[in-house]
Design a protein around this motif. Structure first.
Motif: not given
Length: 285
Positions: A248, A244, A232-233, A64, A229, A60, A81
């Protein structure tokens, strides 16, 4: 014969005893214990479905939070994101809070309006926001407006209902005193009704904040989403990038904790200021 206590001693004895502060590590003992159990268990199993928490946190950070200091350590992926999701959530929460407080106070101050609107409120709050996605798609089209609308619809009801209940619970004696003092309607609203309803309003805001986080993720899982987010999931799940996915989830938990902590601090400041007696309260009593 018992002698009367001095005024200063009576004031000190009347003050509430502050609650003991729980040490920081003690408050996080359960969480730290869970992490310490998870880490060796995950390393022993070598399962791709349950990676060690340190590996999740490292991924993570690299994904990010490894950017330059001038950008608050945010990477380009974080800007694309996290910020869109926070923007949608902030817009939905703000609209839900403003509409819920205004309508709740208006409905709660009128017995007739509350009796007429209560069945509609109970019916509307029982409808799950995901069930209204086809309606939102037709009305708002796919994109940010639909996502914000779904957040507002799901998050407005806790604020509205709690604001109405808080407004109805205003002390009638205070309202009678306000009538004797000939306070105007805005003055009654600002000095009597809002301070009285503030604890219930913040109770609704806390529920609304949790719903906003959930609905923000759900709205970004829908087809047509391009960032956030939730997107992204979905994208990581499609690519079987489980690291990932876990990152998230970790990010969502951290955001929920930080936002709730900030709201609790604001509640403590505002409600404490309203409910605590002034310097002359002890002398008057």
């Amino acid at each position: 014969m018992t002698q009367p206590q001095p005024q200063a001693q009576r004031e000190r004895s009347a003050r509430p005893t502050p609650a003991p502060t729980v040490p920081f590590l003690l408050r996080w003992a359960v969480f730290l214990g869970a992490v310490l159990c998870w880490e060796p268990a995950a390393r022993a199993q070598h399962s791709v479905y349950f990676p060690p928490p340190l590996r999740i946190a490292r991924h993570a950070r690299d994904l990010w939070f490894s950017g330059p200091a001038g950008h608050l350590f945010l990477t380009a992926d974080a800007v694309g994101t996290i910020l869109p999701s926070l923007g949608r959530m902030a817009a939905g929460f703000t609209l839900a809070a403003v509409a819920g407080i205004a309508l709740g106070i208006a409905v709660g101050r009128s017995r007739r309006a509350y009796a007429l609107c209560n069945p509609v409120l109970q019916f509307a709050r029982a409808v799950p926001p995901p069930a209204l996605v086809p309606v939102f798609v037709v009305v708002f089209d796919v994109g940010t407006p639909m996502q914000v609308a779904s957040i507002v619809f799901g998050a407005v009801w806790p604020v509205l209902v709690n604001s109405a209940e808080g407004a109805r619970a205003t002390d009638p004696l205070r309202l009678q005193v306000a009538a004797v003092l000939r306070l105007t309607t805005p003055e009654r609203l600002w000095f009597l009704i809002l301070p009285s309803a503030l604890p219930r309003i913040f109770a609704g805001l806390r529920l609304s904040l949790s719903l906003c986080l959930i609905l923000m993720v759900f709205s970004e899982l829908l087809p047509g989403s391009a960032d956030g987010i939730g997107f992204t999931l979905t994208d990581a799940q499609t690519r079987s990038d489980l690291l990932t996915v876990w990152s998230a989830l970790l990010l969502l938990g951290a955001l929920g904790y930080l936002l709730n902590t900030g709201l609790l601090a604001l509640e403590k400041r505002l409600v404490g200021t309203v409910s605590s007696p002034g310097p002359s309260a002890g002398r008057t009593a």
